[in-house]
Design a protein around this motif. Structure first.
Motif, PDB file in Angstrom:
ATOM      1  N   CYS A  18       0.824  -1.207   0.000  1.00 31.63           N
ATOM      2  CA  CYS A  18       0.000   0.000   0.000  1.00 31.63           C
ATOM      3  C   CYS A  18       0.859   1.258   0.000  1.00 31.63           C
ATOM      4  CB  CYS A  18      -0.929   0.005   1.214  1.00 31.63           C
ATOM      5  SG  CYS A  18      -2.229  -1.243   1.162  1.00 31.63           S
ATOM      6  N   GLY A  19       1.994   1.220   0.722  1.00 27.80           N
ATOM      7  CA  GLY A  19       2.870   2.381   0.754  1.00 27.80           C
ATOM      8  C   GLY A  19       3.455   2.716  -0.601  1.00 27.80           C
ATOM      9  N   LEU A  20       3.863   1.701  -1.348  1.00 30.78           N
ATOM     10  CA  LEU A  20       4.440   1.924  -2.672  1.00 30.78           C
ATOM     11  C   LEU A  20       3.409   2.489  -3.644  1.00 30.78           C
ATOM     12  CD1 LEU A  20       6.618  -1.305  -3.061  1.00 30.78           C
ATOM     13  CD2 LEU A  20       7.411   1.004  -2.523  1.00 30.78           C
ATOM     14  N   VAL A  21       2.242   1.873  -3.688  1.00 27.31           N
ATOM     15  CA  VAL A  21       1.198   2.331  -4.611  1.00 27.31           C
ATOM     16  C   VAL A  21       0.622   3.666  -4.148  1.00 27.31           C
ATOM     17  CG1 VAL A  21      -1.053   1.782  -5.614  1.00 27.31           C
ATOM     18  CG2 VAL A  21       0.636  -0.030  -5.275  1.00 27.31           C
ATOM     19  N   GLY A  22       0.407   3.797  -2.835  1.00 28.37           N
ATOM     20  CA  GLY A  22      -0.203   5.009  -2.301  1.00 28.37           C
ATOM     21  C   GLY A  22       0.623   6.257  -2.537  1.00 28.37           C
ATOM     22  N   VAL A  26      -1.031   9.779  -3.778  1.00 29.77           N
ATOM     23  CA  VAL A  26      -0.928  11.047  -3.048  1.00 29.77           C
ATOM     24  C   VAL A  26      -0.342  12.130  -3.948  1.00 29.77           C
ATOM     25  CG1 VAL A  26       0.269  12.223  -1.153  1.00 29.77           C
ATOM     26  CG2 VAL A  26      -0.815  10.003  -0.766  1.00 29.77           C
ATOM     27  N   LEU A  27       0.714  11.810  -4.691  1.00 29.65           N
ATOM     28  CA  LEU A  27       1.342  12.789  -5.568  1.00 29.65           C
ATOM     29  C   LEU A  27       0.400  13.238  -6.680  1.00 29.65           C
ATOM     30  CD1 LEU A  27       4.933  11.278  -5.905  1.00 29.65           C
ATOM     31  CD2 LEU A  27       4.244  13.266  -4.570  1.00 29.65           C
ATOM     32  N   ARG A  28      -0.464  12.333  -7.125  1.00 29.35           N
ATOM     33  CA  ARG A  28      -1.400  12.659  -8.201  1.00 29.35           C
ATOM     34  C   ARG A  28      -2.713  13.245  -7.677  1.00 29.35           C
ATOM     35  NH1 ARG A  28      -1.021   9.165 -13.147  1.00 29.35           N
ATOM     36  NH2 ARG A  28       1.165   8.546 -13.311  1.00 29.35           N
ATOM     37  N   LYS A  29      -2.788  13.444  -6.359  1.00 33.62           N
ATOM     38  CA  LYS A  29      -4.006  13.966  -5.717  1.00 33.62           C
ATOM     39  C   LYS A  29      -5.213  13.079  -6.032  1.00 33.62           C
ATOM     40  CE  LYS A  29      -2.454  18.773  -5.650  1.00 33.62           C
ATOM     41  NZ  LYS A  29      -1.080  18.490  -6.102  1.00 33.62           N
ATOM     42  N   MET A  30      -4.985  11.762  -5.959  1.00 30.37           N
ATOM     43  CA  MET A  30      -6.025  10.785  -6.264  1.00 30.37           C
ATOM     44  C   MET A  30      -6.278   9.866  -5.066  1.00 30.37           C
ATOM     45  SD  MET A  30      -4.696   9.725 -10.070  1.00 30.37           S
ATOM     46  CE  MET A  30      -5.858   8.376 -10.182  1.00 30.37           C
ATOM     47  N   SER A  31      -6.013  10.374  -3.872  1.00 30.05           N
ATOM     48  CA  SER A  31      -6.074   9.524  -2.682  1.00 30.05           C
ATOM     49  C   SER A  31      -7.440   8.875  -2.500  1.00 30.05           C
ATOM     50  CB  SER A  31      -5.715  10.341  -1.439  1.00 30.05           C
ATOM     51  OG  SER A  31      -4.399  10.832  -1.526  1.00 30.05           O
ATOM     52  N   VAL A 214      -2.396   7.184   4.394  1.00 28.17           N
ATOM     53  CA  VAL A 214      -1.731   7.823   5.528  1.00 28.17           C
ATOM     54  C   VAL A 214      -0.208   7.672   5.514  1.00 28.17           C
ATOM     55  CG1 VAL A 214      -1.726   8.128   8.026  1.00 28.17           C
ATOM     56  CG2 VAL A 214      -3.845   7.490   6.872  1.00 28.17           C
ATOM     57  N   PRO A 215       0.356   6.462   5.334  1.00 26.57           N
ATOM     58  CA  PRO A 215       1.836   6.373   5.299  1.00 26.57           C
ATOM     59  C   PRO A 215       2.462   7.229   4.197  1.00 26.57           C
ATOM     60  CG  PRO A 215       0.883   4.203   5.615  1.00 26.57           C
ATOM     61  CD  PRO A 215      -0.252   5.113   5.276  1.00 26.57           C
TER      62      PRO A 215
END
Length: 289
Positions: A18-22, A26-31, A214-215
């Motif tokens: 999840c941390g790698l994909v997330g 987050v960077l793409r503002k697609m959380s 979150v991470p």
């Protein structure tokens, strides 16, 4: 390996995946798209069960992948038709999730697949659901599934690192450079769908969403370098898993819930003390010498 170690390894693999994909979400503002997909893949799991009559294996991953990509396509299509992005996400994921719930009640009410299980999961049962080869146990099925998905995620990130990086930070530049941004987007959504369904049965949708967002948001407070952010996000997921399990053991509460709370605690601590974007550092910079 002990019962506790299997649980910690499972939670840590969820955190790393999840941390790698997330990070890219987050960077793409697609959380919040992760929230949509983590719920809508229930429809893919139910559909895979209706076809294969099994809750494990390749069919489950394929079903989740199809519905995950369908969710992304429908959200983008509605947005292009003038619907606000957050509204499009809300409409699509609630409709697809509701269809999955209805199909469960109609066709899968006698199997171990229910809404509460899908939302909360039960990581404590992971050590008992083992994979056997030649009559010999080789470890929990969840470990092998999460490990397989981790290998896919790492391969995709390494193979398309430059394309993912540029399209995440500057979409227009990526288009100008001829990077296939649409293909990269759907590759990322495929990674998200696989990660979600691999984690679904063990920890439930709620912890998946927490681990995806979150991470990565916490790591963003500590660094501006993508490579460092990827590593930090994965490590924070592992740290939250260990802290959450200890809290759950001491207070006899839900393991998944305790891990999700731990991610929030780590985030708010980082929000204050992070050297890059922490509030304390900003306050010290503004205060007169």
């Amino acid at each position: 390996m002990s019962y506790t170690m299997w649980i910690l390894l499972t939670a840590s693999l969820v955190g790393i995946n999840c941390g790698l994909v997330g990070t890219f979400l987050v960077l793409r503002k697609m959380s919040m798209l992760s929230d949509a997909i983590s719920h809508s893949v229930l429809l893919g799991i139910v559909g895979a069960y209706m076809v294969s009559h099994h809750l494990q294996g390749v069919s489950m991953l394929v079903g989740a992948l199809i519905v995950g990509l369908l969710t992304t396509f429908l959200v983008q299509w509605l947005h292009q038709k003038g619907v606000q992005n957050d509204a499009a996400i809300g409409v699509v994921f609630t409709c697809l999730f509701a269809i999955g719930v209805v199909l469960i009640s109609l066709f899968a009410d006698r199997v171990h697949l229910d809404v509460e299980h899908a939302l909360m999961g039960e990581i404590a049962f992971v050590p008992w659901d083992v994979l056997e080869v030649g009559g010999k146990s080789i470890g929990p099925k969840a470990i092998w599934l999460l490990g397989f998905v981790l290998a896919i995620n790492i391969f995709c990130i390494v193979f398309a690192y430059k394309e993912l990086k540029i399209s995440s930070f500057d979409y227009e530049m990526a288009v100008t450079l001829g990077i296939p941004v649409v293909l990269i987007h759907y590759v990322l959504m495929g990674m998200l769908s696989l990660t979600t369904v691999a984690s679904f049965d063990s920890v439930g949708a709620i912890l998946v969403v927490a681990m995806l967002i979150v991470p990565s948001a916490t790591a963003y407070l500590w660094t501006d370098r993508l490579s460092v952010m990827l590593i930090c996000s994965a490590l924070i997921g592992v740290l939250a898993s260990m802290i959450g399990y200890m809290i759950a053991t001491v207070f006899n509460v839900s393991i998944s819930g305790a891990i999700a709370v731990s991610t929030g605690v780590i985030f708010f601590l980082s929000l204050w003390i992070a050297p890059k974007h922490g509030l304390l550092r900003k306050w010290l910079k503004k205060s007169p010498a």
